[in-house]
Design an enzyme around this catalytic site. Structure first.
Site, short mmCIF file in Angstrom:
data_model
loop_
_atom_site.label_atom_id
_atom_site.label_comp_id
_atom_site.label_asym_id
_atom_site.label_seq_id
_atom_site.Cartn_x
_atom_site.Cartn_y
_atom_site.Cartn_z
N TYR A 140 28.53 39.98 9.60
CA TYR A 140 27.01 40.18 9.15
C TYR A 140 26.60 41.37 8.90
CZ TYR A 140 26.35 35.04 9.62
OH TYR A 140 26.36 33.69 9.30
N ASP A 248 28.58 31.17 13.66
CA ASP A 248 27.67 30.43 12.79
C ASP A 248 28.29 28.90 12.26
OD1 ASP A 248 25.60 30.16 10.54
OD2 ASP A 248 27.05 30.82 9.29
C1 IPM Z 1 22.15 30.68 11.27
C2 IPM Z 1 21.89 30.58 9.88
C3 IPM Z 1 21.91 32.04 9.73
C4 IPM Z 1 23.08 32.68 10.02
C5 IPM Z 1 21.42 32.24 8.13
C6 IPM Z 1 20.17 31.68 7.71
C7 IPM Z 1 21.50 33.68 7.82
O1 IPM Z 1 22.90 29.78 9.30
O2 IPM Z 1 21.07 30.86 12.37
O3 IPM Z 1 23.14 30.02 11.75
O4 IPM Z 1 24.02 32.69 9.14
O5 IPM Z 1 23.26 33.28 11.12
MG MG Z 2 24.27 28.80 10.56
#
Ligand code: IPM
Ligand code: MG
Length: 358
Positions: A140, A248
């Site tokens: 990320y 995630d």
């Molecule tokens: C989560 C969401 C986020 C992520 C997105 C909205 C960036 O999917 O909080 O799980 O990928 O972390």
């Molecule tokens: Mg998510």
């Protein structure tokens, strides 16, 4: 407002965010002891300021006692243009800017919803797990970019990053009731058969366990296997410790065990400073503005905020019990499949029922 009121920053965001955010404000007012200030984030902030997170909003969040975020994103701002602002940058900017490296996602299907789960009741019964997701490292936040026909997203982890999230997971396991062995176990999820970051992850988790948490059982699972085990024997898990991207994906999978993504809360915490609390679900643009959004994940996020952010354990338990009580009475928003003795309600009626049950 009184001087002792906790300062809460509310970031309603996009889609159903403002609807469940308004419901959360009613809940906070009913509980008392907080003062809420609202700011735009995500698409709403892009529309107002051209960026998903302004410096002012980040500063307000840092200065608050806790932050409640509802949801960001929607088709209006969807783009593959690498130079255009994206709503998600608001959330990622907050996580990084507030140092929120630990994401806690508890999955405990409410007894009343056991038959709403896509899994059979006998598989799901007894499920009570916590996903501990690393939130400010990995793919990320690695270097990324495009070069003509090629794009890349780098994944990196340091021993320090893995150590601190490992400690969060082991400490959480230490304070949970255990299974057969009497102690809650940690399942660390990686892809150590392929990825170097995962091998560093596994080694580091092993050493944190040996040095500091020798009494906590530890097992390792490869992420593909973990995805499979999570639906075949969810009740066997206690604490799942994993990196950002795997967390995630697995947390959405785990959320669905409860019958709906509309039920799952989360807490994002740093070393010190305020935490950020948010429902795991997204902005659900398809049902936005129709008064049918499920506010319960946001209410349960308020409960996590009371417990982890404000040390108000009694208030947290009151909210959780009120949510359980309305589900027991058969109230269901449209995302939760109904059945005998249930009645479909909208956001307002669900909110009023929870307030009445407090
Ligand atoms: C989560 C969401 C986020 C992520 C997105 C909205 C960036 O999917 O909080 O799980 O990928 O972390
Ligand atoms: Mg998510």
């Amino acid at each position: 407002m009184s001087a002792e009121d906790a300062e809460i920053v509310l970031l309603p965001g996009d889609g159903i965010g403002p609807e469940v955010g308004a419901a959360a404000v009613r809940l906070l007012e009913a509980l008392g002891g907080t003062h809420v200030t609202e700011h735009p984030i995500g698409g709403a902030s892009i529309d107002a300021h051209g960026t998903a997170l302004t410096d002012e909003v980040l500063a307000a969040c840092r200065a608050a006692d806790a932050v409640l975020l509802c949801a960001v994103g929607g088709p209006k701002w969807d783009t593959t243009d690498p130079d255009a602002p994206r709503p998600e940058q608001g959330l990622l900017g907050l996580r990084k800017g507030m140092g929120l490296f630990a994401n806690l996602r508890p999955v405990r299907p409410s007894a009343a919803l056991l038959d709403a789960s896509p899994l059979k009741r006998d598989r799901i019964e007894g499920t009570d797990l916590l996903v501990v997701r690393e939130l400010t490292g990995g793919i990320y936040f690695g270097d990324s970019g495009r070069d003509g026909e090629r794009a890349h997203d780098d994944c990196a982890y340091t021993v320090e990053e893995v150590t601190r999230i490992g400690r969060v997971a082991f400490s959480a396991a230490a304070s949970r009731p255990g299974g057969d062995t009497g102690a809650a176990k940690v399942t660390s999820v990686d892809k150590a058969n392929v990825l170097e970051t995962s091998r560093l992850w596994r080694e580091t988790v092993e050493s944190v366990a040996a040095d500091e948490f020798a009494e906590i059982p530890l097992e390792h699972l490869l992420v593909d296997n973990a995805a499979m085990q999570l639906v075949s024997r969810p009740a066997d898990f206690d604490v799942i410790l994993t990196e950002n991207l795997f967390g995630d994906i697995l947390s959405d999978e785990a959320a669905m065990l409860t019958g709906s993504l509309g039920m799952l809360p989360s807490a994002s915490l740093g070393k010190d400073g305020p935490g950020l609390f948010e429902p795991v679900h997204g902005s659900a643009p398809d049902i936005a503005g129709q008064g049918m959004a499920n506010p319960l994940a946001t209410f349960l996020s308020v409960a996590l905020m009371l417990r982890h952010g404000l040390e108000r354990h009694q208030g947290a338990a009151r909210v959780e019990q009120a949510v359980d009580a309305v589900l027991e009475r058969g109230l269901r928003t449209a995302d939760l499949s109904g059945g005998d003795g249930t009645r479909e309600v909208g956001t307002d009626e669900m909110t009023e029922a929870v307030l009445a049950a407090l």
